[in-house]
Design a protein around this motif. Structure first.
Motif, mmCIF file in Angstrom:
data_model
loop_
_atom_site.group_PDB
_atom_site.id
_atom_site.type_symbol
_atom_site.label_atom_id
_atom_site.label_comp_id
_atom_site.label_asym_id
_atom_site.label_seq_id
_atom_site.Cartn_x
_atom_site.Cartn_y
_atom_site.Cartn_z
ATOM 1 N N ASP A 171 1.150 -1.015 0.134
ATOM 2 C CA ASP A 171 0.098 -0.080 -0.049
ATOM 3 C C ASP A 171 0.895 1.273 -0.035
ATOM 4 O O ASP A 171 1.907 1.145 -0.109
ATOM 5 N N GLN A 172 0.244 2.458 0.135
ATOM 6 C CA GLN A 172 1.153 3.497 -0.011
ATOM 7 C C GLN A 172 2.050 3.738 1.367
ATOM 8 O O GLN A 172 3.459 4.214 1.024
ATOM 9 N N ALA A 173 1.597 3.189 2.352
ATOM 10 C CA ALA A 173 2.452 3.502 3.516
ATOM 11 C C ALA A 173 3.813 2.342 3.364
ATOM 12 O O ALA A 173 4.929 2.735 3.509
ATOM 13 N N GLY A 174 3.429 1.193 2.905
ATOM 14 C CA GLY A 174 4.577 0.260 2.474
ATOM 15 C C GLY A 174 5.610 0.799 1.561
ATOM 16 O O GLY A 174 6.898 0.643 1.639
ATOM 17 N N MET A 175 4.818 1.531 0.332
ATOM 18 C CA MET A 175 5.991 2.072 -0.469
ATOM 19 C C MET A 175 6.838 3.208 -0.061
ATOM 20 O O MET A 175 7.762 3.361 -0.400
ATOM 21 N N THR A 176 6.185 3.860 0.807
ATOM 22 C CA THR A 176 6.918 5.076 1.569
ATOM 23 C C THR A 176 7.966 4.290 2.262
ATOM 24 O O THR A 176 9.266 5.108 2.583
ATOM 25 N N ALA A 177 7.791 3.292 3.059
ATOM 26 C CA ALA A 177 8.799 2.757 3.970
ATOM 27 C C ALA A 177 9.714 2.213 3.207
ATOM 28 O O ALA A 177 11.032 1.986 3.557
ATOM 29 N N LEU A 178 9.479 1.388 2.062
ATOM 30 C CA LEU A 178 10.298 0.691 1.198
ATOM 31 C C LEU A 178 11.514 1.804 0.547
ATOM 32 O O LEU A 178 12.552 1.811 0.498
ATOM 33 N N ASN A 179 10.753 3.207 0.172
ATOM 34 C CA ASN A 179 11.701 4.185 -0.147
ATOM 35 C C ASN A 179 12.685 4.776 0.753
ATOM 36 O O ASN A 179 13.968 4.958 0.451
ATOM 37 N N THR A 180 11.948 4.992 1.887
ATOM 38 C CA THR A 180 13.000 5.405 3.035
ATOM 39 C C THR A 180 13.948 4.414 3.330
ATOM 40 O O THR A 180 15.391 4.790 3.622
ATOM 41 N N ARG A 181 14.024 3.106 3.336
ATOM 42 C CA ARG A 181 14.785 1.914 3.521
ATOM 43 C C ARG A 181 16.133 2.168 2.363
ATOM 44 O O ARG A 181 17.288 1.872 2.924
ATOM 45 N N PHE A 182 15.543 2.046 1.284
ATOM 46 C CA PHE A 182 16.474 2.114 0.116
ATOM 47 C C PHE A 182 17.407 3.628 0.394
ATOM 48 O O PHE A 182 18.574 3.407 -0.064
#
Length: 424
Positions: A302-313
Motif C-alpha cells: 500500500d501507500q505506507a508500505g511504498m513510503t517505508a521501502l523508499n526510506t529504507r533504500f
C-alpha cells in the motif's frame, strides 16, 4: 416685238371665272346678344344603305315670355326631389378688379374674426363689388378660403395610413445593435474568463492520492506498451555536457513474475513490497554503442508500505550497492544479445511512493566488454566524473531512461509527472 404667230402653238389658258356674290349674314335672333349662332355644318356623305340623318332645325328657339305674362299651363308630373340649398354663387356681374380681391382675401391675411382697422371694411362682412350685386347672407358663405390648406407633412406612415412617430423620437437601430453587441461581447468575455479560471483551478488541483495509487496498480494491463515503453525516447540535454541523446526500443520482454529477475540480495530487498507483475524493455542509443534495460515492478504494497521501502533504500544506500544491481534483458538477434551480468556498467533503482511501482535501469556497452567496477548512475552523472561510465554516458542513459519511464507510469495512473522520491 412679239406677234400672234409666236404664240400660235402655245396652250390656251381658260379665263378665271368670276366669284359668286357673298350671301348676306342671317339676322341674329332676339335674345342674348352675346350668344353666337352656329351655322349648320353639312353632314358627311353616308355609305349606301345607311338611312339618311334628318337635318337639324334651323328655326331659332322661341323667345322667352315677356315679364308679367302668365306662363302656359304645364302638365302635372311627379314631384321634384328636394334640392339642398346651395351656397351663394359669385355675383352675376363678376369683374376681375382689385377691390373684389381685397374684399374676399382679407380673411386669409387677418384670419377669421380679426378686428378691422377703423375706416376699413370688416373682412367677415362681404362687400359688393363695384357695379355688381350684393352677395348672399353670411350663413351661405363658405367659412374657409376657396382653396384647401396644404396638409402638414407626415414622417412616414404606418399600417392603415396611421402616421408614425418621427424617427427622432425612437432610439436608432444602430444604437440598439451596438448595445446588443456590447452586451454579447461582455458575456462572452466573462464566460471565457470563468471557464479559463475553472479549468486552471481543475488543472492545478491535486488529484486524489488514493485513487491515483489504486489506478497505478492496474496500468500494466490497461495501458498500451507503446505508452509505457515508447518506441523512441528523446533526451534533450540528457547526455554528458548537456548533449542530446536519443534511444530506440529494440526488445520488450513478456510480462512475468519477479522470480529469477534479480540477484538474490536485491530480490530479498524488494520482497517486502511483493510482486504483481514485472515489465521490461531494452533500448539502444543512436550510435548503437550502448544498451539499456528498463524494468517496472508492480508491487502489492500500500501507500505506507511504498513510503517505508523508499526510506529504507535511501537511508541504507541500497541503490548504490553493487551486489543489489538489477539484471539486464538480453534479447537475441539484437545489439543487446551479449548484455549480461559482467557487462553491467551503471544502474539506478527508483521506489515510487505515489503509485505501487519500482522502476530500475541498467546500462552497458553493446560490444560485450566487461566492467570490473560498475558505477551507480547518480555518481556517474556528477560534474567532473572521469570514470568510463561517466565519460561514455552510460550513467546518463540509465538515469534519464528511468526518469522517463517513471513519468509515463505516473501519467497513465492520472498522477503528476514530477518525481516525488529521491534517487536510491
Amino acid at each position: 416685238m412679239s406677234t400672234d404667230a409666236e404664240f400660235a402653238d402655245a396652250r390656251r389658258i381658260p379665263p378665271i371665272p368670276p366669284q359668286p356674290p357673298r350671301r348676306p349674314a342671317p339676322p341674329e335672333p332676339a335674345g342674348d346678344p352675346h350668344t353666337a349662332v352656329l351655322r349648320r355644318v353639312p353632314g358627311e356623305p353616308s355609305a349606301p344603305g345607311t338611312p339618311p340623318v334628318p337635318p337639324r332645325p334651323t328655326a331659332p328657339p322661341p323667345a322667352p315670355p315677356a315679364a308679367g305674362a302668365p306662363l302656359p299651363p304645364r302638365a302635372p308630373g311627379p314631384p321634384a326631389p328636394a334640392v339642398p340649398p346651395q351656397p351663394a354663387a359669385r355675383p352675376a356681374a363678376f369683374r376681375d378688379t382689385a377691390a373684389f380681391h381685397l374684399a374676399h382675401s382679407q380673411g386669409l391675411w387677418s384670419g377669421p374674426g380679426a378686428p378691422s382697422r377703423p375706416g376699413e371694411p370688416d373682412p367677415a362682412t362681404p362687400q359688393a363689388a363695384a357695379g355688381g350685386e350684393a352677395p348672399g347672407p353670411a350663413s351661405a358663405r363658405l367659412a374657409q378660403p376657396p382653396w384647401a390648406p396644404a396638409p402638414r407633412p407626415v414622417h412616414g406612415g404606418g399600417p392603415g395610413g396611421l402616421p408614425r412617430r418621427p424617427p427622432a423620437s425612437r432610439p436608432g437601430a444602430r444604437a440598439l445593435a451596438a448595445a446588443a453587441c456590447l452586451v454579447l461581447g461582455v458575456g462572452l468575455i466573462g464566460g471565457a474568463a470563468a471557464g479559463s479560471w475553472l479549468t486552471d483551478e481543475a488543472a492545478g488541483a491535486t488529484p486524489d492520492a488514493a485513487a491515483t495509487f489504486a489506478k497505478g496498480r492496474d496500468v500494466w494491463h490497461n495501458t498500451p506498451v507503446d505508452t509505457l515503453f515508447p518506441r523512441t525516447v528523446h533526451g534533450f540535454g540528457a547526455g554528458p555536457g548537456g548533449a542530446d541523446r536519443t534511444w530506440s526500443r529494440i526488445a520488450v520482454a513478456p510480462d512475468s513474475g519477479c522470480t529469477g529477475a534479480y540477484d538474490p540480495k536485491l530480490a530479498d530487498a524488494l520482497a517486502r513490497a511483493g510482486c504483481v507483475r514485472l515489465l521490461r524493455a531494452t533500448y539502444v542509443d543512436a550510435t548503437r554503442s550502448s544498451v539499456i534495460t528498463v524494468g517496472a515492478q508492480i508491487t502489492k504494497a500500500d501507500q505506507a508500505g511504498m513510503t517505508a521501502l523508499n526510506t529504507r533504500f535511501s537511508t541504507r544506500s541500497l541503490g548504490t550497492r553493487t551486489d543489489l544491481m538489477p539484471l539486464p534483458y538480453a534479447a537475441r538477434d539484437t545489439p543487446a544479445e551479449d548484455f549480461g551480468r559482467a557487462q553491467r556498467a551503471s544502474w539506478t533503482v527508483r521506489v515510487l511512493t505515489d503509485i505501487p511501482v519500482v522502476v530500475y535501469a541498467v546500462s552497458g556497452f553493446a560490444d560485450g566488454r566487461t566492467f570490473a567496477a560498475p558505477q551507480p548512475a547518480e555518481a556517474a552523472t556528477k560534474p567532473g566524473a572521469t570514470t568510463a561510465p561517466a565519460e561514455s554516458g552510460l550513467g546518463h542513459d540509465a538515469k534519464d531512461l528511468a526518469d522517463r519511464i517513471g513519468k509515463d507510469f505516473r501519467t497513465a495512473a492520472g498522477g503528476p509527472r514530477q518525481t516525488t522520491e529521491a534517487s536510491s
